[in-house]
Design a protein around this motif. Sequence first.
Motif, PDB file in Angstrom:
ATOM      1  N   VAL A 194      83.415 -18.413  22.250  1.00 30.18           N
ATOM      2  CA  VAL A 194      84.355 -19.224  21.457  1.00 30.18           C
ATOM      3  C   VAL A 194      85.605 -18.404  21.124  1.00 30.18           C
ATOM      4  CG1 VAL A 194      84.702 -20.289  19.188  1.00 30.18           C
ATOM      5  CG2 VAL A 194      82.618 -20.778  20.489  1.00 30.18           C
ATOM      6  N   ASP A 195      85.387 -17.186  20.651  1.00 30.24           N
ATOM      7  CA  ASP A 195      86.506 -16.309  20.276  1.00 30.24           C
ATOM      8  C   ASP A 195      87.367 -15.975  21.490  1.00 30.24           C
ATOM      9  OD1 ASP A 195      85.280 -16.364  17.841  1.00 30.24           O
ATOM     10  OD2 ASP A 195      84.813 -14.231  17.741  1.00 30.24           O
ATOM     11  N   LEU A 196      86.710 -15.614  22.574  1.00 29.70           N
ATOM     12  CA  LEU A 196      87.418 -15.197  23.797  1.00 29.70           C
ATOM     13  C   LEU A 196      88.340 -16.292  24.303  1.00 29.70           C
ATOM     14  CD1 LEU A 196      87.439 -12.956  26.117  1.00 29.70           C
ATOM     15  CD2 LEU A 196      85.821 -14.453  27.294  1.00 29.70           C
ATOM     16  N   VAL A 197      87.817 -17.510  24.414  1.00 29.86           N
ATOM     17  CA  VAL A 197      88.578 -18.587  25.056  1.00 29.86           C
ATOM     18  C   VAL A 197      89.626 -19.188  24.118  1.00 29.86           C
ATOM     19  CG1 VAL A 197      88.390 -20.829  26.222  1.00 29.86           C
ATOM     20  CG2 VAL A 197      86.670 -19.067  26.614  1.00 29.86           C
ATOM     21  N   THR A 198      89.366 -19.123  22.806  1.00 33.76           N
ATOM     22  CA  THR A 198      90.374 -19.623  21.862  1.00 33.76           C
ATOM     23  C   THR A 198      91.573 -18.677  21.826  1.00 33.76           C
ATOM     24  OG1 THR A 198      88.744 -20.762  20.529  1.00 33.76           O
ATOM     25  CG2 THR A 198      90.809 -20.223  19.440  1.00 33.76           C
ATOM     26  N   ARG A 199      91.302 -17.371  21.761  1.00 35.38           N
ATOM     27  CA  ARG A 199      92.390 -16.388  21.660  1.00 35.38           C
ATOM     28  C   ARG A 199      93.145 -16.236  22.971  1.00 35.38           C
ATOM     29  NH1 ARG A 199      88.711 -12.504  18.351  1.00 35.38           N
ATOM     30  NH2 ARG A 199      89.380 -12.918  16.220  1.00 35.38           N
ATOM     31  N   GLY A 200      92.422 -16.147  24.069  1.00 28.95           N
ATOM     32  CA  GLY A 200      93.056 -15.954  25.369  1.00 28.95           C
ATOM     33  C   GLY A 200      92.534 -16.965  26.356  1.00 28.95           C
ATOM     34  N   PRO A 201      93.266 -18.069  26.531  1.00 27.95           N
ATOM     35  CA  PRO A 201      92.761 -19.146  27.403  1.00 27.95           C
ATOM     36  C   PRO A 201      92.439 -18.675  28.817  1.00 27.95           C
ATOM     37  CG  PRO A 201      94.737 -19.835  26.231  1.00 27.95           C
ATOM     38  CD  PRO A 201      94.579 -18.371  25.957  1.00 27.95           C
ATOM     39  N   GLY A 202      93.062 -17.562  29.240  1.00 28.89           N
ATOM     40  CA  GLY A 202      92.798 -17.063  30.593  1.00 28.89           C
ATOM     41  C   GLY A 202      91.982 -15.783  30.597  1.00 28.89           C
ATOM     42  N   SER A 203      91.328 -15.479  29.480  1.00 31.61           N
ATOM     43  CA  SER A 203      90.638 -14.192  29.373  1.00 31.61           C
ATOM     44  C   SER A 203      89.228 -14.196  29.948  1.00 31.61           C
ATOM     45  CB  SER A 203      90.534 -13.774  27.903  1.00 31.61           C
ATOM     46  OG  SER A 203      91.813 -13.714  27.334  1.00 31.61           O
ATOM     47  N   ALA A 204      88.644 -15.359  30.106  1.00 34.60           N
ATOM     48  CA  ALA A 204      87.252 -15.416  30.564  1.00 34.60           C
ATOM     49  C   ALA A 204      87.139 -14.976  32.024  1.00 34.60           C
ATOM     50  CB  ALA A 204      86.701 -16.828  30.403  1.00 34.60           C
ATOM     51  N   GLU A 205      86.052 -14.286  32.313  1.00 38.52           N
ATOM     52  CA  GLU A 205      85.754 -13.871  33.679  1.00 38.52           C
ATOM     53  C   GLU A 205      84.417 -14.495  34.085  1.00 38.52           C
ATOM     54  OE1 GLU A 205      87.781 -12.149  35.452  1.00 38.52           O
ATOM     55  OE2 GLU A 205      89.130 -11.206  33.995  1.00 38.52           O
ATOM     56  N   ILE A 223      85.227 -26.140  23.012  1.00 35.78           N
ATOM     57  CA  ILE A 223      86.271 -25.150  22.694  1.00 35.78           C
ATOM     58  C   ILE A 223      87.642 -25.721  23.069  1.00 35.78           C
ATOM     59  CG2 ILE A 223      87.183 -22.865  23.228  1.00 35.78           C
ATOM     60  CD1 ILE A 223      84.239 -22.057  23.953  1.00 35.78           C
ATOM     61  N   SER A 224      87.713 -26.319  24.247  1.00 32.52           N
ATOM     62  CA  SER A 224      88.982 -26.866  24.737  1.00 32.52           C
ATOM     63  C   SER A 224      89.436 -28.031  23.870  1.00 32.52           C
ATOM     64  CB  SER A 224      88.816 -27.321  26.190  1.00 32.52           C
ATOM     65  OG  SER A 224      88.355 -26.240  26.988  1.00 32.52           O
ATOM     66  N   TYR A 225      88.491 -28.881  23.478  1.00 30.11           N
ATOM     67  CA  TYR A 225      88.820 -30.049  22.663  1.00 30.11           C
ATOM     68  C   TYR A 225      89.383 -29.645  21.302  1.00 30.11           C
ATOM     69  CZ  TYR A 225      88.397 -33.926  19.468  1.00 30.11           C
ATOM     70  OH  TYR A 225      88.695 -34.859  18.504  1.00 30.11           O
ATOM     71  N   VAL A 226      88.760 -28.700  20.622  1.00 26.98           N
ATOM     72  CA  VAL A 226      89.244 -28.332  19.277  1.00 26.98           C
ATOM     73  C   VAL A 226      90.633 -27.686  19.381  1.00 26.98           C
ATOM     74  CG1 VAL A 226      88.773 -27.047  17.151  1.00 26.98           C
ATOM     75  CG2 VAL A 226      86.890 -28.128  18.395  1.00 26.98           C
ATOM     76  N   ASN A 227      90.856 -26.940  20.446  1.00 25.59           N
ATOM     77  CA  ASN A 227      92.211 -26.396  20.659  1.00 25.59           C
ATOM     78  C   ASN A 227      93.213 -27.520  20.923  1.00 25.59           C
ATOM     79  OD1 ASN A 227      92.536 -23.277  20.678  1.00 25.59           O
ATOM     80  ND2 ASN A 227      90.497 -23.640  21.523  1.00 25.59           N
ATOM     81  N   PHE A 228      92.821 -28.521  21.680  1.00 26.89           N
ATOM     82  CA  PHE A 228      93.635 -29.730  21.891  1.00 26.89           C
ATOM     83  C   PHE A 228      93.907 -30.430  20.557  1.00 26.89           C
ATOM     84  CE2 PHE A 228      92.902 -34.372  22.001  1.00 26.89           C
ATOM     85  CZ  PHE A 228      93.928 -34.830  22.814  1.00 26.89           C
ATOM     86  N   PHE A 233      96.961 -29.833  27.758  1.00 30.01           N
ATOM     87  CA  PHE A 233      96.868 -28.619  28.574  1.00 30.01           C
ATOM     88  C   PHE A 233      96.340 -27.426  27.779  1.00 30.01           C
ATOM     89  CE2 PHE A 233      98.410 -31.537  31.444  1.00 30.01           C
ATOM     90  CZ  PHE A 233      97.985 -31.081  32.669  1.00 30.01           C
ATOM     91  N   ALA A 234      96.319 -27.510  26.454  1.00 28.67           N
ATOM     92  CA  ALA A 234      95.521 -26.544  25.683  1.00 28.67           C
ATOM     93  C   ALA A 234      94.056 -26.734  26.089  1.00 28.67           C
ATOM     94  CB  ALA A 234      95.692 -26.774  24.184  1.00 28.67           C
ATOM     95  N   TRP A 235      93.727 -27.971  26.394  1.00 29.31           N
ATOM     96  CA  TRP A 235      92.369 -28.338  26.840  1.00 29.31           C
ATOM     97  C   TRP A 235      92.160 -27.943  28.312  1.00 29.31           C
ATOM     98  CZ3 TRP A 235      90.077 -33.613  24.899  1.00 29.31           C
ATOM     99  CH2 TRP A 235      88.772 -33.783  25.359  1.00 29.31           C
ATOM    100  N   ALA A 236      92.998 -28.483  29.182  1.00 28.69           N
ATOM    101  CA  ALA A 236      92.815 -28.283  30.631  1.00 28.69           C
ATOM    102  C   ALA A 236      92.877 -26.810  31.025  1.00 28.69           C
ATOM    103  CB  ALA A 236      93.871 -29.073  31.398  1.00 28.69           C
TER     104      ALA A 236
END
Lengths: 164, 198
Positions: free
Chosen positions: A109-120, A144-149, B175-178
């Motif tokens: 959750v922390d990784l993807v919220t802070r850095g959307p491209g950080s996951a490996e 995770i994506s929805y709450v950021n949206f 796109f925050a989502w996608a």
Amino acid sequence: MSDIDVMNTLAGIAPDSALAALRRQRPDVVKHLQGSDDVIFSPSDDGGLTRAERAAAALRIAELLRDGVLDAHYRARLTALDPSGTLAKTVTGEAQITEGRWDAILAHVDLVTRGPGSAERDDIEELLAVGLSSHAVVSLSQLISYVNFQSRVLAGLRLLKGGS
Amino acid sequence: MTKPMRDFTRGELEWRPWIAPLDLNSATQEQLVALKVTPSNRAVGAYSLVLAHDPEALSERSPLYNGIMFGAKGLPRAERELGAVTASRVNGCSYCASVHALRFVQLTKEPDVMERIQKDGVEADLEPRLKAIVDYSAKLTRDPTAITPADAAPLRAQGLGDLEILDLTHAVAMFAWANRLMQTLGEPATPAREGNPL
């Protein structure tokens, strides 16, 4: 499907207001935004990621985003699902996380919220290794994506509300 | 924390999943409905097949996405694509940026705008209306809690009304989502058939 509109509630938009009418000019967005909220937090089949865990993950994101309204919203939802408060304490760091599975979920959750491209690839492998199903990994990613949206839509609604 | 940005002006990239996509032959009825798979249409991409592991979420997200990006009137479609490209650029999602840069160019016939964003990022020098859209999109992507009612002024000065601002907000938020789904469940890959050097 409930009559509640979560975005109107969070943004403090009255159903008979001009802003509510503006939102209704996008009926598919209103309908499926609420629909997404419903299935992400109250799925028929949770795939092994419980409703309480989903609320707790969302609370963590609200904390990372420093959004007080979202924070209170997800804290209330989590309290209803986990009256003991155990999960809430792990989210806020008041309690030590001792379970590998939940630790891995919060780290993701922390990784993807802070850095959307950080996951490996290894980060996804880790989630599978601690026992999450493919369904649960996708559900967690959607959450995770929805709450950021949701936080961006909320920011835009506040902007429109303040300017009217 | 984001990875180096690839050149996204030269066509679409492929996407390689990190978890096994759903096998259509073992899909449930609910999954087939979510994917809109019919006997005559079994052409489903890897991304959709990964998302189909949670058919409930996919069933809501697809029409939400379409409503946001393709809904009639309001903000021109190309400018929703500009919001999508800006968010993707800030979030480092080269796959999303390449797909939506191409859509912007197809709609506007203006490759120059995307080339400038590729070269100079979201600080690129653009005509005032596009600049206002990019500035708002970048700020909303980076830190939604930093947005205040004052951020509407540059958009309104360029002729955006309430519906247009709502549409842009929805597109950027989508796109925050996608960007998070795309970069979490897999990675972009260079199509081998084109010998693309990206």
